[in-house]
Scaffold this motif. Structure first.
Motif, PDB file in Angstrom:
ATOM      1  N   GLY A 295       0.829  -1.199   0.000  1.00  0.00           N
ATOM      2  CA  GLY A 295       0.000   0.000   0.000  1.00  0.00           C
ATOM      3  C   GLY A 295       0.866   1.252   0.000  1.00  0.00           C
ATOM      4  O   GLY A 295       1.767   1.404   0.824  1.00  0.00           O
ATOM      5  N   THR A 296       0.600   2.164  -0.946  1.00  0.00           N
ATOM      6  CA  THR A 296       1.482   3.306  -1.173  1.00  0.00           C
ATOM      7  C   THR A 296       0.704   4.615  -1.134  1.00  0.00           C
ATOM      8  O   THR A 296      -0.444   4.686  -1.566  1.00  0.00           O
ATOM      9  N   MET A 297       1.357   5.660  -0.608  1.00  0.00           N
ATOM     10  CA  MET A 297       0.785   7.012  -0.541  1.00  0.00           C
ATOM     11  C   MET A 297       1.692   7.971  -1.312  1.00  0.00           C
ATOM     12  O   MET A 297       2.886   7.720  -1.485  1.00  0.00           O
ATOM     13  N   VAL A 298       1.109   9.080  -1.741  1.00  0.00           N
ATOM     14  CA  VAL A 298       1.907  10.127  -2.378  1.00  0.00           C
ATOM     15  C   VAL A 298       1.390  11.483  -1.901  1.00  0.00           C
ATOM     16  O   VAL A 298       0.189  11.650  -1.673  1.00  0.00           O
ATOM     17  N   TYR A 299       2.298  12.402  -1.709  1.00  0.00           N
ATOM     18  CA  TYR A 299       1.889  13.759  -1.363  1.00  0.00           C
ATOM     19  C   TYR A 299       2.961  14.732  -1.845  1.00  0.00           C
ATOM     20  O   TYR A 299       4.107  14.354  -2.106  1.00  0.00           O
ATOM     21  N   GLY A 300       2.567  15.984  -1.957  1.00  0.00           N
ATOM     22  CA  GLY A 300       3.466  17.021  -2.438  1.00  0.00           C
ATOM     23  C   GLY A 300       2.678  18.266  -2.774  1.00  0.00           C
ATOM     24  O   GLY A 300       1.558  18.466  -2.305  1.00  0.00           O
ATOM     25  N   ASP A 301       3.265  19.122  -3.594  1.00  0.00           N
ATOM     26  CA  ASP A 301       2.542  20.300  -4.065  1.00  0.00           C
ATOM     27  C   ASP A 301       2.934  20.586  -5.503  1.00  0.00           C
ATOM     28  O   ASP A 301       3.889  19.999  -6.036  1.00  0.00           O
ATOM     29  N   PHE A 302       2.207  21.469  -6.140  1.00  0.00           N
ATOM     30  CA  PHE A 302       2.473  21.812  -7.531  1.00  0.00           C
ATOM     31  C   PHE A 302       2.116  23.275  -7.769  1.00  0.00           C
ATOM     32  O   PHE A 302       1.454  23.921  -6.938  1.00  0.00           O
ATOM     33  N   SER A 303       2.586  23.797  -8.880  1.00  0.00           N
ATOM     34  CA  SER A 303       2.217  25.158  -9.283  1.00  0.00           C
ATOM     35  C   SER A 303       1.508  25.090 -10.624  1.00  0.00           C
ATOM     36  O   SER A 303       1.789  24.216 -11.446  1.00  0.00           O
ATOM     37  N   ILE A 304       0.593  26.023 -10.828  1.00  0.00           N
ATOM     38  CA  ILE A 304      -0.257  25.994 -12.007  1.00  0.00           C
ATOM     39  C   ILE A 304      -0.429  27.411 -12.547  1.00  0.00           C
ATOM     40  O   ILE A 304      -0.380  28.393 -11.793  1.00  0.00           O
ATOM     41  N   ARG A 305      -0.612  27.509 -13.854  1.00  0.00           N
ATOM     42  CA  ARG A 305      -0.868  28.808 -14.480  1.00  0.00           C
ATOM     43  C   ARG A 305      -1.952  28.647 -15.532  1.00  0.00           C
ATOM     44  O   ARG A 305      -1.970  27.660 -16.282  1.00  0.00           O
ATOM     45  N   VAL A 306      -2.848  29.607 -15.576  1.00  0.00           N
ATOM     46  CA  VAL A 306      -3.901  29.619 -16.590  1.00  0.00           C
ATOM     47  C   VAL A 306      -3.343  30.304 -17.831  1.00  0.00           C
ATOM     48  O   VAL A 306      -2.919  31.459 -17.775  1.00  0.00           O
TER      49      VAL A 306
END
Length: 351
Positions: free
Chosen positions: A123-134
């Motif tokens: 069983g595996t988890m993932v987490y983090g953050d990202f940046s986005i632009r319109v």
């Protein structure tokens, strides 16, 4: 409602802008649809304002202060309600931020992933953050309105689910295709490769909405501590097995070398052959002796040619063949340079 509240409400209706509490949001939808002509609309430097009616973008205004009047903004005439005498138009107004938004956090379960090294499902988890632009505000608004996700919270929640879905699929695919050990993945050894794959995998999902994932950060794949301990134990056992196989191959090479020495000195008969077997030592094991016996049996079953004239007696191999085998042992690392040179010189004398 007092007179002051009435005046305050009227003032708000005469000035339209993004609410202060929504300054950090990607999408802000103005709460009113009925807008008076000559209203002042303010668009910040890093956003655009879109006018939408019946799911279609009728017009766009860039940064600056605009007076909403059909004389200087022609598309407003398509939004007029004639029964109001031309004093009112009806439209949804969206303020869309065009700057890069960073630190959008995501995370969740990937599910059971099979570790290529041990074959265990973990069983595996993932987490983090990202940046986005319109990049194309019109496509974003039309797409979200069509999905019924016109608020910022709806949009961000939907997008995070897309990131998690693609991340889950890509990690599972990479583990199968690349055969990356899960312990290496959770240690961060392949973080850059996974981030690149996830961003590439998101592209077809978000292009149609006029979005771009610029980068990902604080990206981490994790498993439970007890699962990590289990994987480490199995990986250690697998490593020992590989080492044992390596020692066995080395022993086989040494056995062949000992047999070759015995043949060169006394041929394959009598005490010379027995001495070669004794020289292998008990540490070579019965498996090595069996391998040598099989080779000898194959040699006896082969068609007999003329006995070689050079010393070596019953060995059916020519000195040239034995030189070739000696070269292969040296190339494989079984023989050192000195050992190879010595034995090669002995065989050269037989040519």
């Amino acid at each position: 409602m007092g007179l002051f509240d009435t005046i305050k409400g009227e003032t708000k209706r005469n000035f339209i802008a993004r609410a202060d509490e929504a300054k950090g949001e990607i999408i802000f939808k103005y709460p009113e649809k009925n807008v008076r002509m000559l209203t002042q609309l303010t668009v910040d430097a890093d956003e655009v304002a879109l006018f939408v009616k019946d799911g279609k973008v009728e017009g766009k205004l860039g940064p600056g202060r605009h007076q909403l009047d059909t004389k200087n903004i022609p598309f407003l005439s398509r939004l007029l309600e004639k029964f109001t005498g031309g004093d009112l138009f009806i439209s949804e107004i969206f303020f869309i931020s065009t700057r890069e938004h960073t630190g959008l956090k995501f995370g969740g379960p990937i599910g059971d992933v099979r570790d290529p090294e041990t074959g265990l499902g973990i069983g595996t988890m993932v987490y983090g953050d990202f940046s986005i632009r319109v990049t194309e505000p019109e496509r974003l608004v039309v797409g979200l309105v069509g999905m019924g996700r016109s608020s910022n919270d709806d949009f961000v929640g939907w997008f995070k689910s897309q990131v998690l879905k693609v991340t889950r699929d890509r990690i599972a695919e990479l583990l199968v295709k690349k055969r990356w050990p899960l312990l290496d993945v959770t240690s961060g050894a392949y973080t850059e490769e996974i981030e690149t794959e996830v961003i590439a995998g998101l592209k077809p999902h978000v292009d149609s909405y006029g979005l771009t994932v610029v980068r990902m950060g604080n990206f981490h794949v994790s498993i439970k501590e007890e699962d990590e301990a289990t994987l480490k134990k199995f990986s250690k056992d697998a490593a020992y097995s590989r080492m044992a196989g390596g020692f066995q191959n080395y022993a086989q090479g040494q056995a062949m070398l000992g047999a070759s020495e015995g043949m060169a000195k006394g041929g394959g008969h009598g005490s010379g052959s027995d001495g070669a077997l004794q020289g292998m030592g008990l540490g070579m094991g019965m498996g090595m002796a069996q391998m040598f016996a099989n080779n000898q049996q194959q040699a006896r079953q082969a068609p007999q040619g003329p006995a070689p004239e050079a010393a070596g007696g019953g060995d059916s191999r020519t000195p040239a063949q034995r030189l070739k085998e000696l070269h292969e042992l040296h190339k494989a690392g079984v023989l050192s340079d000195d050992e190879y040179s010595t034995k090669r010189a002995e065989l050269m004398k037989l040519l």
